[in-house]
Scaffold this motif. Structure first.
Motif: not given
Length: 242
Positions: A184-190, A222-226
């Motif tokens: 998730l970190n590698s995807l810049n989500l968390a 990640g907040m935008l994605f969520a």
């Protein structure tokens, strides 16, 4: 109307030309079809043999969008998303993420939340990673680590978790939590970020270790994605731990 539409779509491809003349005919035929169909299928061709499957997807999308808010979707989102949905289980949480993305992509009040990278991100996620994002959307979690200090080598070793307040029991494979977080970190989500300074541990005036207090949380992206794709309820999906 949907049945008539599908007969007009080529059988031998999912899509290969976002500007295909056949797509204009598709768009012209959809005045009385499912309200979201015209906006979602205008950029792409779909397989007619997937008719029932895609009709079910459309009904789910249709239920999420007010007809007054319909707007043309970004072809970069629609094309890649429907290509993946050809092979997706209908009752999977990842399918629901795609459905939510499609619904927002044709909703003028929510379209701004739909980044063109989102389809590719969803297709890389595991169900457990979607669950992690679901819970991180709601709150941050504390994590405490401890490392011993090897005085002779001047190295910190034996890193262990003292406590992890994330609800690991919600995951199918909780032992993979830190692997999931790395992904998730590698995807810049968390990610996992240190909170404040490390706390050195001493014994007889000699440092023997260090305690590290961390926070598990979403990134801004990640907040935008969520907000764009994560459902409010995840317990209904077949690949979620009951």
């Amino acid at each position: 109307m949907i049945e008539d539409l599908v007969q007009k779509i080529p059988l031998d491809k999912a899509y290969d030309d976002l500007a295909s003349p056949a797509l204009k005919e598709v768009g012209d035929m959809l005045h009385n079809g499912v309200k979201s169909l015209r906006f979602l299928f205008a950029p792409i061709d779909i397989l007619a043999k997937q008719q029932d499957r895609f009709q079910n997807f459309l009904k789910r999308i249709d239920a999420k969008v007010d007809s007054d808010n319909l707007i043309d979707a970004d072809p970069r989102i629609i094309g890649e998303t429907f290509e993946v949905l050809k092979y997706s289980k209908e009752d999977s949480i990842l399918t629901e993420l795609f459905i939510n993305l499609l619904a927002k992509s044709v909703d003028k009040t929510k379209q701004s939340k739909c980044h063109p990278a989102f389809p590719n991100i969803i297709r890389q996620l595991s169900p457990d990673e979607a669950v992690i994002i679901f819970y991180l959307k709601r709150e941050k979690y504390e994590l405490k680590n401890h490392s011993d200090f090897d005085v002779e080598k001047a190295l910190f070793v034996n890193n262990t978790v003292i406590y992890n307040k994330f609800p690991l029991d919600k995951l199918n494979s909780p032992e993979n939590f830190f692997i999931y977080m790395n992904h998730l970190n590698s995807l810049n989500l968390a990610g996992i970020w240190q909170r404040g300074n490390q706390v050195p541990i001493y014994n007889n005036n000699t440092q023997t270790g260090v305690d590290i207090y961390n926070e598990i949380r979403l990134t801004e992206f990640g907040m935008l994605f969520a907000e764009a794709v994560i459902p409010n309820n995840i317990e209904i999906f077949s690949d979620i731990k009951s």
